[in-house]
Design a protein around this motif. Structure first.
Motif, mmCIF file in Angstrom:
data_model
loop_
_atom_site.group_PDB
_atom_site.id
_atom_site.type_symbol
_atom_site.label_atom_id
_atom_site.label_comp_id
_atom_site.label_asym_id
_atom_site.label_seq_id
_atom_site.Cartn_x
_atom_site.Cartn_y
_atom_site.Cartn_z
ATOM 1 N N THR A 91 37.564 -28.723 5.793
ATOM 2 C CA THR A 91 37.106 -27.569 5.029
ATOM 3 C C THR A 91 36.878 -27.878 3.736
ATOM 4 O OG1 THR A 91 39.164 -26.776 6.322
ATOM 5 C CG2 THR A 91 38.505 -25.552 4.150
ATOM 6 N N ALA A 92 37.262 -28.979 3.060
ATOM 7 C CA ALA A 92 36.702 -29.522 1.844
ATOM 8 C C ALA A 92 35.272 -29.804 1.900
ATOM 9 C CB ALA A 92 37.566 -30.509 1.295
ATOM 10 N N ILE A 93 34.773 -30.518 3.045
ATOM 11 C CA ILE A 93 33.376 -30.593 3.101
ATOM 12 C C ILE A 93 32.608 -29.405 3.311
ATOM 13 C CG2 ILE A 93 31.979 -31.790 4.607
ATOM 14 C CD1 ILE A 93 33.961 -34.078 5.129
ATOM 15 N N PHE A 94 33.083 -28.537 4.093
ATOM 16 C CA PHE A 94 32.302 -27.290 4.353
ATOM 17 C C PHE A 94 31.963 -26.378 3.261
ATOM 18 C CE2 PHE A 94 32.192 -22.893 5.893
ATOM 19 C CZ PHE A 94 31.143 -23.117 6.943
ATOM 20 N N VAL A 95 33.115 -26.303 2.358
ATOM 21 C CA VAL A 95 33.157 -25.718 1.111
ATOM 22 C C VAL A 95 32.208 -26.467 0.038
ATOM 23 C CG1 VAL A 95 34.465 -24.839 -0.904
ATOM 24 C CG2 VAL A 95 35.281 -24.605 1.242
ATOM 25 N N THR A 96 32.337 -27.537 -0.057
ATOM 26 C CA THR A 96 31.407 -28.484 -1.162
ATOM 27 C C THR A 96 30.119 -28.310 -0.589
ATOM 28 O OG1 THR A 96 33.595 -29.829 -1.366
ATOM 29 C CG2 THR A 96 31.304 -30.480 -2.162
ATOM 30 N N THR A 97 29.825 -28.380 0.666
ATOM 31 C CA THR A 97 28.401 -28.578 0.837
ATOM 32 C C THR A 97 27.558 -27.228 0.483
ATOM 33 O OG1 THR A 97 28.882 -27.854 3.193
ATOM 34 C CG2 THR A 97 28.679 -30.135 2.775
ATOM 35 N N ARG A 98 28.284 -26.123 0.388
ATOM 36 C CA ARG A 98 27.840 -25.089 -0.033
ATOM 37 C C ARG A 98 27.946 -24.596 -1.480
ATOM 38 N NH1 ARG A 98 28.034 -24.950 4.991
ATOM 39 N NH2 ARG A 98 27.254 -23.522 6.555
ATOM 40 N N LEU A 99 29.054 -24.954 -2.193
ATOM 41 C CA LEU A 99 29.260 -24.566 -3.552
ATOM 42 C C LEU A 99 28.711 -25.884 -4.391
ATOM 43 C CD1 LEU A 99 32.678 -23.002 -3.555
ATOM 44 C CD2 LEU A 99 30.423 -22.017 -3.310
ATOM 45 N N ALA A 100 29.048 -26.947 -4.082
ATOM 46 C CA ALA A 100 28.717 -28.354 -5.103
ATOM 47 C C ALA A 100 28.463 -29.122 -4.285
ATOM 48 C CB ALA A 100 29.895 -28.302 -5.933
ATOM 49 N N PRO A 101 27.101 -29.301 -3.733
ATOM 50 C CA PRO A 101 26.911 -30.556 -2.972
ATOM 51 C C PRO A 101 26.795 -31.996 -3.533
ATOM 52 C CG PRO A 101 24.958 -29.067 -3.117
ATOM 53 C CD PRO A 101 26.317 -28.282 -3.322
ATOM 54 N N HIS A 102 26.500 -31.910 -5.076
ATOM 55 C CA HIS A 102 26.367 -33.039 -5.583
ATOM 56 C C HIS A 102 27.691 -33.808 -5.711
ATOM 57 C CE1 HIS A 102 27.289 -29.824 -8.277
ATOM 58 N NE2 HIS A 102 27.710 -30.558 -9.336
ATOM 59 N N LEU A 103 28.862 -32.801 -5.509
ATOM 60 C CA LEU A 103 30.202 -33.599 -5.611
ATOM 61 C C LEU A 103 30.821 -34.138 -4.219
ATOM 62 C CD1 LEU A 103 31.957 -31.230 -8.262
ATOM 63 C CD2 LEU A 103 30.790 -33.070 -8.555
ATOM 64 N N LEU A 104 29.904 -34.115 -3.159
ATOM 65 C CA LEU A 104 30.451 -34.243 -1.986
ATOM 66 C C LEU A 104 31.085 -35.394 -1.936
ATOM 67 C CD1 LEU A 104 30.910 -33.138 0.977
ATOM 68 C CD2 LEU A 104 28.617 -34.170 1.445
ATOM 69 N N SER A 105 30.534 -36.640 -2.089
ATOM 70 C CA SER A 105 30.913 -37.830 -1.980
ATOM 71 C C SER A 105 32.578 -38.085 -2.490
ATOM 72 C CB SER A 105 30.240 -38.973 -2.343
ATOM 73 O OG SER A 105 30.136 -38.736 -3.816
ATOM 74 N N ALA A 106 32.735 -37.740 -3.872
ATOM 75 C CA ALA A 106 33.827 -37.589 -4.528
ATOM 76 C C ALA A 106 35.130 -36.754 -3.901
ATOM 77 C CB ALA A 106 33.749 -37.452 -5.787
ATOM 78 N N ILE A 107 34.619 -35.556 -3.580
ATOM 79 C CA ILE A 107 35.610 -34.690 -2.951
ATOM 80 C C ILE A 107 36.102 -34.984 -1.608
ATOM 81 C CG2 ILE A 107 35.770 -32.358 -2.149
ATOM 82 C CD1 ILE A 107 34.122 -31.482 -4.697
ATOM 83 N N ALA A 108 34.956 -35.473 -0.856
ATOM 84 C CA ALA A 108 35.483 -35.807 0.565
ATOM 85 C C ALA A 108 36.510 -37.114 0.487
ATOM 86 C CB ALA A 108 34.091 -36.261 1.536
ATOM 87 N N LEU A 109 35.922 -38.081 -0.159
ATOM 88 C CA LEU A 109 36.790 -39.125 -0.329
ATOM 89 C C LEU A 109 38.344 -38.708 -0.924
ATOM 90 C CD1 LEU A 109 34.543 -42.033 -1.458
ATOM 91 C CD2 LEU A 109 35.596 -41.882 0.369
ATOM 92 N N ALA A 110 38.267 -38.119 -1.839
ATOM 93 C CA ALA A 110 39.669 -37.592 -2.565
ATOM 94 C C ALA A 110 40.569 -36.690 -1.358
ATOM 95 C CB ALA A 110 39.602 -36.671 -3.702
ATOM 96 N N ALA A 111 39.828 -35.990 -0.597
ATOM 97 C CA ALA A 111 40.547 -35.092 0.107
ATOM 98 C C ALA A 111 41.050 -35.891 1.408
ATOM 99 C CB ALA A 111 39.649 -33.902 0.935
ATOM 100 N N TYR A 112 40.368 -36.803 1.878
ATOM 101 C CA TYR A 112 40.812 -37.758 2.970
ATOM 102 C C TYR A 112 41.642 -38.824 2.555
ATOM 103 C CZ TYR A 112 37.319 -35.392 6.545
ATOM 104 O OH TYR A 112 37.017 -34.855 7.406
ATOM 105 N N SER A 113 41.604 -39.561 1.338
ATOM 106 C CA SER A 113 42.455 -40.356 1.009
ATOM 107 C C SER A 113 43.944 -39.701 0.696
ATOM 108 C CB SER A 113 42.105 -40.940 -0.431
ATOM 109 O OG SER A 113 40.763 -41.603 -0.361
ATOM 110 N N TYR A 114 43.918 -38.297 0.380
ATOM 111 C CA TYR A 114 45.337 -37.828 0.077
ATOM 112 C C TYR A 114 45.898 -37.186 1.501
ATOM 113 C CZ TYR A 114 44.068 -37.784 -4.726
ATOM 114 O OH TYR A 114 43.835 -38.028 -6.075
ATOM 115 N N MET A 115 44.987 -37.147 2.431
ATOM 116 C CA MET A 115 45.363 -36.595 3.725
ATOM 117 C C MET A 115 46.235 -37.996 4.367
ATOM 118 S SD MET A 115 42.596 -34.392 5.609
ATOM 119 C CE MET A 115 43.071 -34.660 7.336
ATOM 120 N N ALA A 116 45.507 -39.136 4.265
ATOM 121 C CA ALA A 116 45.868 -40.318 4.719
ATOM 122 C C ALA A 116 47.309 -40.787 3.809
ATOM 123 C CB ALA A 116 44.845 -41.478 4.489
ATOM 124 N N LEU A 117 47.254 -40.410 2.583
ATOM 125 C CA LEU A 117 48.444 -40.676 1.818
ATOM 126 C C LEU A 117 49.610 -39.747 1.907
ATOM 127 C CD1 LEU A 117 46.724 -42.238 -1.259
ATOM 128 C CD2 LEU A 117 47.782 -43.613 0.758
#
Length: 377
Positions: free
Chosen positions: A151-177
């Motif tokens: 969901t984070a990736i889907f939203v970011t690609t449409r609203l702020a694609p330039h932030l995709l790498s940071a947001i995706a890594l943060a989202a999945y890191s917190y999921m893992a943690l």
């Protein structure tokens, strides 16, 4: 010969290795360690980490765009599935085929806990806006609080694609943690008496109810929040395929082969966006902080509503199940189960926690739809 050797050295990766590249390569190795050795979401962490590694190898060109006679890099083409928002809905399709909505149907009031846990999304949104981010960027950061990577990736690609790498890594890191972040919050907000509450067995859910649920949910949510239809529709289609029992091969494919194929493509291409020059910035640090805050607030909101339901039910609802309202399925529910058994070894909260857990998946998709409706192009 000396000229050839000099040219080889000058055009090698070693000669073009920058500090940012080196830092990201070390970070990639650290994420590989977390995925392989520590077992933190290895199905996602390993491909994401390897994508980071590949894109930060100087002159490899795996993310180069196609220009003129240059055909472009392999990951550039694979990344279009992420960039165009194709992979996340496919993940939802597979997730739906793997999810049993029975606990939610049996105890529908737990959907309130899934909704409460989305409060972290909007709290982080307003804080990010106060810190100077645009509304679109704030929405992309806030969605991390739902603990739902696709969901984070889907939203970011449409609203702020330039932030995709940071947001995706943060989202999945917190999921893992999740097993590290949630327990302290749960213990801080609940009493020993509340954590010991044993919940009664939920009612049996018929197959007709399970078949009608994805159909009715798709129609209702799509009419209320049309921009959520892509994610909700795929999630519910996958669940319908699971529950009708007449296409077992499709169910098996979605649960296994397709899920793993899409996951590795999504993971590698998300990691490949983590170029050192783009990733190492003050904005990235801000995103990591706000994402953690969003996730923490979402967990706390679910637990606090759980405490209210505990009081209103006369002590029949264990407030810890509210922590499972974030959509990290089934990790958050497992955390609740583990915390419950620490206080009472005979307490089995897993199925009760799965109600708000799957409600959180629906809630995060709806929240994404709301953000896209307000701030999407």
């Amino acid at each position: 010969m000396g000229k050839i050797i000099q040219t080889m050295l000058e055009t090698s990766g070693f000669a073009n290795l920058t500090f940012n590249n080196l830092f990201m390569l070390v970070l990639a190795c650290f994420f590989l360690y977390l995925g392989i050795r520590r077992g933190y979401e290895p199905y996602l962490m390993v491909p994401i980490a390897f994508g980071i590694l590949l894109v930060n190898l100087p002159l490899a060109g795996l993310m180069n765009e196609a220009i003129g006679n240059n055909p472009g890099g392999l990951l550039y083409y694979l990344y279009q599935g992420t960039n165009l928002g194709i992979y996340p809905p496919l993940i939802f399709l597979c997730l739906g085929a793997s999810t049993d909505f029975g606990p939610l149907i049996a105890n529908p009031k737990t959907i309130l806990l899934g909704g409460a846990a989305q409060f972290g999304i909007f709290a982080a949104f307003f804080l990010a806006t106060a810190l100077g981010m645009t509304p679109a960027e704030s929405g992309s950061v806030g969605i991390i609080g739902g603990a739902d990577g696709p969901t984070a990736i889907f939203v970011t690609t449409r609203l702020a694609p330039h932030l995709l790498s940071a947001i995706a890594l943060a989202a999945y890191s917190y999921m893992a943690l999740v097993p590290i972040i949630q327990p302290p919050i749960i213990r801080f907000l609940t009493t020993e008496k509340e954590r010991k509450v044993v919940m009664t067995q939920t009612r049996h859910v018929s197959s007709i109810e399970k078949i009608l649920f994805p159909i009715v949910t798709t129609i209702f949510i799509s009419l209320v929040v049309p921009s959520a239809t892509t994610l909700i529709g795929c999630l519910m289609l996958g669940n319908l395929i699971r529950e009708i029992k007449v296409v077992p091969k499709l169910t098996e494919t979605l649960q296994n082969a397709m899920m793993y194929i899409v996951t590795i493509l999504l993971g590698v291409t998300v990691g490949a966006k983590a170029d050192g020059d783009l990733f190492l910035s003050p904005t990235t640090l801000k995103i990591i902080f706000l994402g953690l805050l969003a996730f923490g607030i979402g967990t706390a909101s679910g637990v606090l509503l759980g405490k209210v339901m505990y009081k209103l039910s006369g002590g029949e609802i264990n407030p810890m199940i509210g922590a499972a309202g974030v959509s990290a399925v089934p990790m958050a529910a497992r955390v609740v189960q583990k915390e419950g058994q620490k206080e009472n070894p005979g307490n089995y909260l897993l199925m009760h926690a799965m109600g708000p857990n799957v409600a959180g998946v629906i809630g995060s998709a709806v929240a994404a739809g709301v953000l896209l409706a307000f701030f999407g192009a």
